[in-house]
Design a protein around this motif. Structure first.
Motif, mmCIF file in Angstrom:
data_model
loop_
_atom_site.group_PDB
_atom_site.id
_atom_site.type_symbol
_atom_site.label_atom_id
_atom_site.label_comp_id
_atom_site.label_asym_id
_atom_site.label_seq_id
_atom_site.Cartn_x
_atom_site.Cartn_y
_atom_site.Cartn_z
ATOM 1 N N ALA A 1 6.418 -53.359 -29.878
ATOM 2 C CA ALA A 1 7.016 -53.413 -28.623
ATOM 3 C C ALA A 1 8.658 -54.154 -28.134
ATOM 4 C CB ALA A 1 5.764 -53.948 -27.819
ATOM 5 N N GLN A 2 8.896 -54.920 -29.455
ATOM 6 C CA GLN A 2 10.342 -55.138 -28.806
ATOM 7 C C GLN A 2 11.119 -54.748 -29.313
ATOM 8 O OE1 GLN A 2 9.735 -59.056 -30.810
ATOM 9 N NE2 GLN A 2 7.883 -59.498 -29.498
ATOM 10 N N VAL A 3 10.977 -53.780 -30.321
ATOM 11 C CA VAL A 3 12.483 -52.440 -30.336
ATOM 12 C C VAL A 3 12.263 -51.613 -29.480
ATOM 13 C CG1 VAL A 3 12.814 -51.028 -31.853
ATOM 14 C CG2 VAL A 3 11.422 -52.964 -33.108
ATOM 15 N N SER A 4 13.522 -51.647 -28.728
ATOM 16 C CA SER A 4 13.468 -49.992 -28.017
ATOM 17 C C SER A 4 13.497 -48.809 -28.527
ATOM 18 C CB SER A 4 15.504 -50.039 -27.179
ATOM 19 O OG SER A 4 15.156 -49.140 -26.707
ATOM 20 N N HIS A 5 12.400 -48.730 -27.785
ATOM 21 C CA HIS A 5 12.197 -47.112 -28.300
ATOM 22 C C HIS A 5 11.884 -46.345 -27.173
ATOM 23 C CE1 HIS A 5 9.101 -49.629 -28.633
ATOM 24 N NE2 HIS A 5 8.175 -47.964 -28.147
ATOM 25 N N LYS A 6 12.697 -46.486 -26.143
ATOM 26 C CA LYS A 6 12.953 -45.325 -24.943
ATOM 27 C C LYS A 6 12.339 -43.794 -25.103
ATOM 28 C CE LYS A 6 15.210 -45.175 -20.472
ATOM 29 N NZ LYS A 6 16.133 -44.370 -20.682
ATOM 30 N N GLY A 7 11.819 -43.078 -25.148
ATOM 31 C CA GLY A 7 11.987 -41.437 -25.172
ATOM 32 C C GLY A 7 11.217 -41.418 -26.643
ATOM 33 N N LYS A 8 11.330 -42.050 -27.510
ATOM 34 C CA LYS A 8 11.176 -41.712 -28.310
ATOM 35 C C LYS A 8 9.627 -40.131 -28.701
ATOM 36 C CE LYS A 8 13.383 -43.798 -31.971
ATOM 37 N NZ LYS A 8 13.673 -45.383 -31.436
ATOM 38 N N VAL B 1 6.436 -38.181 -34.068
ATOM 39 C CA VAL B 1 5.132 -37.667 -34.335
ATOM 40 C C VAL B 1 4.581 -39.282 -34.487
ATOM 41 C CG1 VAL B 1 5.394 -35.560 -34.775
ATOM 42 C CG2 VAL B 1 5.523 -37.573 -36.713
ATOM 43 N N ASN B 2 5.488 -40.323 -35.709
ATOM 44 C CA ASN B 2 4.592 -41.855 -35.266
ATOM 45 C C ASN B 2 5.144 -42.692 -34.623
ATOM 46 O OD1 ASN B 2 3.345 -41.708 -37.674
ATOM 47 N ND2 ASN B 2 5.374 -39.908 -38.508
ATOM 48 N N HIS B 3 4.856 -42.119 -33.202
ATOM 49 C CA HIS B 3 5.645 -42.838 -32.163
ATOM 50 C C HIS B 3 4.166 -43.745 -31.384
ATOM 51 C CE1 HIS B 3 7.450 -44.047 -27.974
ATOM 52 N NE2 HIS B 3 6.431 -43.775 -27.552
ATOM 53 N N VAL B 4 4.611 -45.106 -31.688
ATOM 54 C CA VAL B 4 3.408 -45.860 -31.580
ATOM 55 C C VAL B 4 3.641 -46.555 -29.949
ATOM 56 C CG1 VAL B 4 2.758 -48.610 -31.949
ATOM 57 C CG2 VAL B 4 3.632 -46.564 -34.222
ATOM 58 N N HIS C 1 0.113 -49.597 -44.913
ATOM 59 C CA HIS C 1 0.946 -48.343 -44.358
ATOM 60 C C HIS C 1 1.448 -48.424 -43.067
ATOM 61 C CE1 HIS C 1 0.360 -44.052 -43.396
ATOM 62 N NE2 HIS C 1 -0.664 -44.338 -42.251
ATOM 63 N N LEU C 2 0.666 -49.236 -42.301
ATOM 64 C CA LEU C 2 1.644 -49.254 -40.498
ATOM 65 C C LEU C 2 2.475 -49.826 -41.558
ATOM 66 C CD1 LEU C 2 -2.207 -50.171 -38.963
ATOM 67 C CD2 LEU C 2 -0.825 -48.089 -38.953
ATOM 68 N N ALA C 3 3.207 -51.305 -41.506
ATOM 69 C CA ALA C 3 4.189 -51.282 -42.300
ATOM 70 C C ALA C 3 4.841 -50.880 -42.330
ATOM 71 C CB ALA C 3 3.568 -52.548 -42.671
ATOM 72 N N LEU C 4 4.753 -49.738 -43.637
ATOM 73 C CA LEU C 4 5.902 -48.670 -43.882
ATOM 74 C C LEU C 4 5.917 -47.878 -42.858
ATOM 75 C CD1 LEU C 4 7.169 -48.140 -46.658
ATOM 76 C CD2 LEU C 4 4.658 -46.573 -46.795
ATOM 77 N N LYS C 5 5.623 -47.923 -42.075
ATOM 78 C CA LYS C 5 5.713 -46.593 -41.229
ATOM 79 C C LYS C 5 6.504 -47.253 -39.953
ATOM 80 C CE LYS C 5 3.503 -42.453 -41.803
ATOM 81 N NZ LYS C 5 2.380 -42.014 -40.762
ATOM 82 N N ALA C 6 6.297 -48.506 -39.272
ATOM 83 C CA ALA C 6 6.615 -49.139 -38.941
ATOM 84 C C ALA C 6 8.168 -49.194 -39.325
ATOM 85 C CB ALA C 6 5.821 -50.342 -38.039
ATOM 86 N N LYS C 7 8.651 -50.027 -39.949
ATOM 87 C CA LYS C 7 9.907 -49.881 -40.983
ATOM 88 C C LYS C 7 10.219 -49.023 -40.848
ATOM 89 C CE LYS C 7 11.872 -52.728 -44.567
ATOM 90 N NZ LYS C 7 11.631 -53.594 -45.655
ATOM 91 N N GLU C 8 10.417 -48.082 -41.063
ATOM 92 C CA GLU C 8 10.870 -46.736 -41.412
ATOM 93 C C GLU C 8 11.427 -45.636 -39.559
ATOM 94 O OE1 GLU C 8 8.404 -44.198 -44.829
ATOM 95 O OE2 GLU C 8 8.818 -42.772 -43.398
ATOM 96 N N ALA C 9 10.069 -46.265 -39.033
ATOM 97 C CA ALA C 9 10.441 -45.222 -38.195
ATOM 98 C C ALA C 9 10.681 -46.283 -36.829
ATOM 99 C CB ALA C 9 9.214 -44.861 -36.702
ATOM 100 N N TYR C 10 10.876 -47.832 -37.026
ATOM 101 C CA TYR C 10 11.626 -48.770 -35.978
ATOM 102 C C TYR C 10 12.489 -49.589 -36.511
ATOM 103 C CZ TYR C 10 7.982 -46.805 -33.044
ATOM 104 O OH TYR C 10 7.279 -45.767 -31.546
ATOM 105 N N GLY C 11 12.213 -49.878 -38.176
ATOM 106 C CA GLY C 11 12.999 -50.706 -38.870
ATOM 107 C C GLY C 11 12.931 -52.075 -38.329
ATOM 108 N N VAL C 12 11.266 -52.381 -37.804
ATOM 109 C CA VAL C 12 10.920 -53.628 -37.925
ATOM 110 C C VAL C 12 9.706 -54.289 -38.672
ATOM 111 C CG1 VAL C 12 10.795 -54.076 -35.640
ATOM 112 C CG2 VAL C 12 8.510 -52.674 -36.345
#
Lengths: 503, 503
Positions: free
Chosen positions: B192-199, B341-344, B492-503
Motif C-alpha cells: 500500500a505504501q508503494v504508489s501503484h496508481k492505475g495499476k 492481473v497481479n494488482h493488490v 509465493h505472495l512475497a515473491l509476487k510483491a517483489k516482482e510487481a511492486y519491488g517491495v
C-alpha cells in the motif's frame, strides 16, 4: 377407522408426493435434451431408470392400493365429475396400468429411451439409419413387451396409444383418419393444379437468429405465455415440457435461412405451454390438475399455430412488427406474406409441413408404427416402407434418412402411439375454434389489435381448467355439442385454400 | 452367510444407487441456479426436500447399516488405504452423521435452502438486507439445530465445518489463520505504501461478452477441462457442480467493463472441474471416487486461478491471444498486463479480490459465522459487524448491502462452515505448487508454450486419483512431506510483491 374424507386427503397427499418425483424425472429429461454433455447420456439413463422405478414402486405399493380400495368400498359423495370422483377414477386407471408392468420393464424402458435418443441424435446428424437400427430394434421389442403386459387388447397398439390418448384405439383412429383422407387428398390435389410458383419463397431469406428469437418471444408473450412461470430454449427437436406448477419450458430450433420453422414452432409449443399454465395449480400433481390427453394437448398447440398464427387478422397485428425486425420483408405486401405462411406443398419434413399435408405425414407414421408393433413390419424394412409411403401419399422420395425415417425423435424415446395424437389434435382444434367463434363472435378485430385474451379465456374456461375431468372425446362433445368429426378441419382448410389459391 | 467380499460388493452397489439419487439432486440444484423461472422456486424446494429425505432414508436404512456391521465384524483384508477400507471407513462416517440427523431437519434444510437462495438473489438485487434477514434467521436457526444434533463438539461450529472439511475444527482453523494474519497484514501494508496508481486500470475497459466467453473457454480447454464431459453457463454466483461421472458444469458471470471477474472466475471453476474430471470414474458414487474435502477442492481451483493463471509464463502464451480478441489491449505491454492481473488493493467484493487481500475477506466471514452459530452475534447485528470488520481489516466501508453482507450466496444456501475452506485451499495450493515445481523442474517453459499437461498429470497422480483415500491434512503431508503451513503461501505472495511492486 379412517373416514372417506380422510382416505381421500391421504390419497391426494400421496399423489402429490409421487408427482414430486415424477416431475424430478421431467427436469432430468429437459436437461438431457437441452444441456447434457456428449458423454453423459449413460449415467443420465441410469438416473431416469431409477426414478421410473421409484415412481412405479409408489404407484403399485399397498399404501395407494389400500386407499383406492377403501374409497371404492366407501366412496365420497359427489357427481362422477366432482374433483374427488375424477381423482379417484383416474388414479385407479394409472395404478391399474402400473400394476400390469413389471418394475424391470419400467426401468429398462426409461434407460433405453435416453441411450436410444442420443444414438438417434448422432444417427440423424450422419443420416445413418444402420447406426440407429439396433437401438430401435431394442426399443420396439420393449414396446411389444409392454403391449403384451398391458393387454390383451384388440390390437396390441391399443395398449400403447392408451398411454397418450386414454381410451383411444387403433380402430378408432383408423375410422376418423379414413373420413379425413379422401377429401384431404382431393383438396391437396386441387391446390397442386393451381400455379403457385414461389408462393412460399418469401419465408426463405435472411432471418438472423437473434431477431427470430426476439420476434417469436414477443408473439409468445402476446398470446399469453407467462415467462415468469416458464422459459424458452433451443434443442434438436422442439418440445414443451412441464417441470412443476410454475415451470413450463418450450424449446425450438433456429434456421437463419427460413422463417417458418422457429416462429410457428414457438407458437405451437407456446400453445402447449398455455394449456399447461392454464391447468388448475391447486390440483397440481393430481388428475384434476393434469392434461387429459395428448390429442387435446395438441389441439391447443395447433389452434395457436394454425388457426390463430396463420390467420390474416393475426398478421394484421404482427406484420408491421415483422417488417421492423427483418428489413428485407419491407418490400413484401401483407397479402403476399399471408399467402406465404399458408403455402401448401408436399415436403419431406413433418415439423415443417403445412397444415394440410401435415396429416398425410401422420397417417404414414401411424400405419408404419402399428405394423412395427403387430410384427407385420421389421425394423430393417422400415426405411423402404417409409419411402414407399412418402411416394404414395406425398409424391416424394426422401434424399436421405435424415430427411426421411430418421427425422423424428419419437420412436427413439419409446413414444410409439404418439403420432396419431397430432392429427387428432388438428381435428379437435378445428372443432374447438369453430365453437369459440360461435360463442365469442368477431375474434378477428381483437386479433388485429394484438388482443388474444378473449380466446385464451374461452380455452381456459372450457378446456384448460377441466384437467382430466373428461376424456378427449367426451370433452369435445361437451364443449362443442358434437362428436369428433373431420368436417370442421376440412371446412377450415377449404376456406384457406379458397382465400390463398382461389380453389 | 454372505462372505466379506459379497458384503463389500453389496455395499458398493447400494452406494452407487444412493449416489444416482444424490446426483439427481445436483441436477435440480444446477437447474435452480441457472435456469429456474422466477415463480418456480417453492416447488423446486419441495422436490429437493423430498430427494434429501429419500437419500437420508437410504443412508440410515438397516440395509446399509447391516452391511457396515458385517464388514466391521469380518473386514476385508487389506491396508488402511486400500479401496475397500477407504470405502467402508468413509461410508461409516457419512452414515454416522446421517443417523444423528432427524429426517424432518434434513428435509427442512433442503427446502429452506432453495427458498432462501431465491430470497437472497432478490435481496441482493435490491441491496435490501432487511428483506433477506427473516430467511437468514430461519437458516441460522436450522444450522444451530443441526450442530446440536451432530454434537457435542468443542465448538458447535466444529460439527458444521466437518461437513466440508472432515476432521477440521474452529480451533484448528483459527490456529493456522493466526499464523497467516500477521505477515499478510504486513505485506499488504508494504504494498500500500508503494504508489501503484492505475495499476489495475488496464483490466477495466471494453471487453465484449462474446469475446470474454470465447477467450475464457479457450483457456479452460488449454488447461485441460473436457467439454465433452462438462459445460459452462452463466449464473448469479459462479460455481462448479458435478452431476455425474461425465457431467461437470462450471458457471460464471460477465461484466463487459471488467476483464478480471469472468476470466479468472472461469480458471477458478475450471480448476474445480479438473479435480472432478480427474476423480477415478470406476469408483464414481463411492468414497474412492469422490473429492476428499472442500479445502482440497479449493486448492485445485486456486492453483489454476492464481499460481498458474496469474503467472508470467501463462501470459507469455495467452497475451498475444488476448490482444487479438480485444484490440484495445494492443497498446498494452505484456509486462504491464502481468502487473495488472497481479494488482493488490483492498476491495469490497470477495470474489473480485486479489490473491493477497482475499484471505482477509475469508477471515472476516469465518469470525462472523462462528459468532452467529455460537449465538454471540444476532442476524440483526450482522450488517453492522460486517462493516466494522471490513473497516478494521481492509480499511473500507461498503456503500451498500449488495457490496457488503449480501454479496455471497453461502449463508442463504446453508453453507455455514464453508468459507474457511477458501483460505485453507490457498494454503494447500501454495504447498502443492511448490512441491510440483520441486518434482517437475521448469514449469514455466511448458506454460509459455501453452502446455499445462505436465502439471495436470502431476495433480492427477498425486491428488485427483486419490479420491477420499486420505483426509486433507494427511494428503498434504503425504504429497509434500510436510504438515499444513502458511509459509509457502506467504513466500509465493512475497515473491509476487517483489516482482510487481519491488517491495
Amino acid at each position: 377407522m379412517a373416514t372417506s374424507e380422510q382416505n381421500y386427503d391421504a390419497l391426494v397427499l400421496e399423489l402429490k408426493e409421487i408427482s414430486l418425483l415424477a416431475y424430478t424425472a421431467a427436469v432430468l429429461g429437459w436437461d438431457e435434451q437441452t444441456q447434457l454433455p456428449r458423454n453423459a447420456a449413460n449415467y443420465r439413463g441410469d438416473q431416469l431408470s431409477l426414478l421410473a422405478k421409484l415412481v412405479h414402486e409408489r404407484l403399485v405399493a399397498p399404501k395407494l392400493g389400500d386407499l383406492l380400495s377403501s374409497l371404492k368400498a366407501s366412496p365420497l359423495p359427489g357427481a362422477a365429475d366432482s374433483d374427488a370422483a375424477v381423482n379417484v377414477r383416474q388414479t385407479r386407471r394409472v395404478v391399474d396400468r402400473a400394476r400390469k408392468m413389471p418394475s424391470s420393464l419400467v426401468q429398462e424402458l426409461a434407460r433405453v429411451a435416453v441411450v436410444a435418443q442420443h444414438a438417434w441424435v448422432e444417427a440423424r446428424k450422419n443420416s445413418d439409419f444402420a447406426a440407429f437400427a439396433p437401438m430401435l430394434e431394442q426399443m420396439i421389442g420393449l414396446k411389444k413387451q409392454q403391449a403384451a403386459c398391458l393387454g390383451p387388447t384388440a390390437h396390441p397398439y391399443d395398449a400403447l396409444i392408451d398411454e397418450y390418448e386414454p381410451g383411444e384405439t387403433a380402430a378408432g383412429v383408423a375410422e376418423v383418419f379414413v373420413s379425413l383422407r379422401g377429401p384431404l387428398v382431393d383438396l391437396v390435389g386441387r391446390i397442386a393444379q393451381v400455379s403457385h410458383k414461389g408462393k412460399g419463397a418469401l419465408l426463405t431469406g435472411d432471418f438472423p437468429r437473434a431477431g427470430q428469437e426476439a420476434f417469436a418471444r414477443e408473439a409468445s408473450v402476446a398470446i399469453g405465455f407467462d415467462f415468469d412461470r416458464g422459459r424458452m430454449d433451443t434443442s434438436t427437436h422442439p418440445f414443451c415440457t412441464h417441470l412443476g406448477p410454475s415451470d413450463t419450458r418450450i424449446s425450438t430450433r433456429y434456421d437463419e435461412r427460413h422463417f417458418n420453422d422457429a416462429f410457428f414452432g414457438v407458437l405451437h409449443e407456446s400453445g402447449h405451454g398455455l394449456y399447461q399454465q392454464g391447468l388448475p395449480v391447486e390440483h397440481f400433481g393430481t388428475p384434476c390438475g393434469e392434461y387429459t390427453s395428448m390429442g387435446i394437448h395438441e389441439s391447443q398447440s395447433r389452434l395457436w399455430e394454425n388457426f390463430v398464427g396463420r390467420r390474416r387478422s393475426f398478421w394484421r397485428h404482427f406484420f408491421p412488427k415483422l417488417q421492423q425486425r427483418f428489413p428485407a420483408t419491407k418490400a413484401v405486401s401483407e397479402d403476399d406474406w399471408y399467402r406465404a405462411v399458408n403455402h401448401v406443398a408436399p415436403g419431406f419434413i413433418r415439423v415443417e409441413a403445412d397444415e394440410a399435408t401435415y396429416n398425410l405425414h401422420v397417417l404414414l407414421r401411424f400405419e408404419l408404427e402399428t405394423a412395427l408393433i403387430s410384427g407385420d413390419l421389421s425394423v430393417s424394412d422400415l426405411p423402404g416402407a417409409w419411402n414407399e409411403k412418402m411416394k404414395a401419399y406425398l409424391g416424394l422420395t426422401p434424399p436421405d434418412a435424415a430427411r426421411g425415417v430418421l427425422q423424428d425423435i419419437h420412436w427413439s424415446s419409446g413414444g410409439v402411439g404418439y403420432f396419431p395424437t397430432y392429427t387428432l389434435g388438428n381435428l379437435y382444434a378445428a372443432q374447438f375454434f369453430a365453437k369459440a367463434q360461435e360463442d365469442l363472435g368477431d375474434l378477428d378485430s381483437s386479433f388485429a389489435r394484438g388482443d388474444f385474451k378473449p380466446l385464451l379465456d374461452w380455452l381456459r374456461a372450457n378446456i384448460h381448467s377441466k384437467g382430466q375431468r373428461y376424456g378427449a372425446r367426451e370433452l369435445v362433445r361437451r364443449v362443442t355439442g358434437k362428436p369428433l368429426s373431420a368436417a370442421p378441419l376440412l371446412a377450415h382448410l377449404a376456406l384457406k385454400a379458397k382465400e390463398a389459391y382461389g380453389v
